[in-house]
Design a protein around this motif. Sequence first.
Motif, PDB file in Angstrom:
ATOM      1  N   ASN A   1       2.320   1.823  -3.297  1.00  0.00           N
ATOM      2  CA  ASN A   1       1.834   2.316  -4.682  1.00  0.00           C
ATOM      3  C   ASN A   1       1.303   3.347  -3.887  1.00  0.00           C
ATOM      4  O   ASN A   1       0.683   4.453  -5.122  1.00  0.00           O
ATOM      5  CB  ASN A   1      -0.319   1.202  -4.532  1.00  0.00           C
ATOM      6  CG  ASN A   1       0.406  -0.057  -4.984  1.00  0.00           C
ATOM      7  OD1 ASN A   1       1.537  -0.269  -6.178  1.00  0.00           O
ATOM      8  ND2 ASN A   1       0.002  -0.959  -4.960  1.00  0.00           N
TER       9      ASN A   1
ATOM     10  N   GLN B   1      -1.613  -1.986 -14.540  1.00  0.00           N
ATOM     11  CA  GLN B   1      -2.096  -3.133 -13.526  1.00  0.00           C
ATOM     12  C   GLN B   1      -2.741  -4.836 -14.786  1.00  0.00           C
ATOM     13  O   GLN B   1      -3.390  -4.193 -15.476  1.00  0.00           O
ATOM     14  CB  GLN B   1      -3.041  -2.388 -13.648  1.00  0.00           C
ATOM     15  CG  GLN B   1      -3.948  -2.885 -11.440  1.00  0.00           C
ATOM     16  CD  GLN B   1      -5.193  -1.896 -11.548  1.00  0.00           C
ATOM     17  OE1 GLN B   1      -5.218  -1.255 -11.937  1.00  0.00           O
ATOM     18  NE2 GLN B   1      -5.247  -2.592  -9.878  1.00  0.00           N
TER      19      GLN B   1
ATOM     20  N   ASN C   1      -5.852 -10.119  -2.299  1.00  0.00           N
ATOM     21  CA  ASN C   1      -5.966  -8.965  -2.577  1.00  0.00           C
ATOM     22  C   ASN C   1      -7.397  -8.377  -3.140  1.00  0.00           C
ATOM     23  O   ASN C   1      -8.150  -9.124  -3.429  1.00  0.00           O
ATOM     24  CB  ASN C   1      -5.034  -9.223  -3.529  1.00  0.00           C
ATOM     25  CG  ASN C   1      -3.435  -9.249  -3.425  1.00  0.00           C
ATOM     26  OD1 ASN C   1      -3.131  -9.082  -2.473  1.00  0.00           O
ATOM     27  ND2 ASN C   1      -2.287  -9.934  -4.841  1.00  0.00           N
ATOM     28  N   ARG C   2      -7.075  -7.349  -2.837  1.00  0.00           N
ATOM     29  CA  ARG C   2      -8.161  -6.338  -3.181  1.00  0.00           C
ATOM     30  C   ARG C   2      -8.451  -5.233  -3.836  1.00  0.00           C
ATOM     31  O   ARG C   2      -9.580  -5.175  -4.297  1.00  0.00           O
ATOM     32  CB  ARG C   2      -8.792  -5.331  -1.714  1.00  0.00           C
ATOM     33  CG  ARG C   2      -9.005  -6.142  -0.614  1.00  0.00           C
ATOM     34  CD  ARG C   2     -10.341  -5.685  -0.018  1.00  0.00           C
ATOM     35  NE  ARG C   2      -9.881  -6.044   1.653  1.00  0.00           N
ATOM     36  CZ  ARG C   2     -10.123  -7.454   2.640  1.00  0.00           C
ATOM     37  NH1 ARG C   2      -9.748  -8.485   1.434  1.00  0.00           N
ATOM     38  NH2 ARG C   2     -10.263  -8.116   3.377  1.00  0.00           N
ATOM     39  N   TYR C   3      -7.456  -6.098  -4.605  1.00  0.00           N
ATOM     40  CA  TYR C   3      -7.503  -5.481  -6.174  1.00  0.00           C
ATOM     41  C   TYR C   3      -6.482  -5.799  -7.129  1.00  0.00           C
ATOM     42  O   TYR C   3      -5.811  -6.870  -6.469  1.00  0.00           O
ATOM     43  CB  TYR C   3      -6.673  -3.853  -5.924  1.00  0.00           C
ATOM     44  CG  TYR C   3      -5.212  -3.710  -5.811  1.00  0.00           C
ATOM     45  CD1 TYR C   3      -4.413  -3.820  -5.607  1.00  0.00           C
ATOM     46  CD2 TYR C   3      -4.301  -3.826  -3.824  1.00  0.00           C
ATOM     47  CE1 TYR C   3      -2.646  -4.006  -6.122  1.00  0.00           C
ATOM     48  CE2 TYR C   3      -3.271  -4.389  -3.260  1.00  0.00           C
ATOM     49  CZ  TYR C   3      -2.709  -4.322  -4.389  1.00  0.00           C
ATOM     50  OH  TYR C   3      -0.619  -4.295  -3.916  1.00  0.00           O
TER      51      TYR C   3
ATOM     52  N   LYS D   1       0.464  -1.247   0.266  1.00  0.00           N
ATOM     53  CA  LYS D   1      -0.073   0.091  -0.253  1.00  0.00           C
ATOM     54  C   LYS D   1       0.926   0.981  -0.218  1.00  0.00           C
ATOM     55  O   LYS D   1       0.296   2.329  -0.489  1.00  0.00           O
ATOM     56  CB  LYS D   1      -1.238   0.347   1.900  1.00  0.00           C
ATOM     57  CG  LYS D   1      -1.517   1.067   1.528  1.00  0.00           C
ATOM     58  CD  LYS D   1      -3.064   0.913   2.477  1.00  0.00           C
ATOM     59  CE  LYS D   1      -2.265   1.141   3.654  1.00  0.00           C
ATOM     60  NZ  LYS D   1      -3.091   0.622   4.633  1.00  0.00           N
TER      61      LYS D   1
END
Length: 192
Positions: free
Chosen positions: A37, A54, A93-95, A34
């Motif tokens: 990023n 991405q 992972n949430r993304y 995090k």
Amino acid sequence: MEIIKSIQSRIYEIRGERVMLDFDLALLYGVETKVLNLAVKRNIQRFPKDFMFQLTKEEWNNLRFQFETSSVQVLSTSNEIEVLKPKQQHGGNRYLPYAFTEQGVAMLSGVLRSDRAIEMNIAIMRAFVDIRKILMKQSNINEQLAEIKERIGEHDVQLNELYDAMDNLLDEKIAQLKWKDREKIGFKIDKK
């Protein structure tokens, strides 16, 4: 050398580019994904599409099956070696992860300014260079194999021509022998 091998195992080929993923880079730099990023987003003008992109769901699903299941990574910082264990993540992972090309990784050195980030960046650049050298050697070997195959193909043609010529010579010899050994017909003339 061990750190270079560890880094090389984290370099993947996606969309025809050799890349490293954000969570691997964060682990190497000793920061949370995090945090990495967020630093990138604050400096997004430094990361055009050919430096960072991405992953799609399909790319991520395909890549997840390629990961090694090693739970311990050995990293070198300065003169000491430390063992890093990735944190246990609950819920996944949430993304979708970001992939950084070699140029994107180089740009990270300007965004993350810790001593560890600088050391890791140098090691990562060396890993990319080593991979490039290996690929160039492999390319050279492939060219040499193609040349050998071409030569062998030419030799096959030449050998076939040689075999045909030898067969023709043998056929001529056999024909000559048959002509000499034939039963002669006709009159015999006595020389008295």
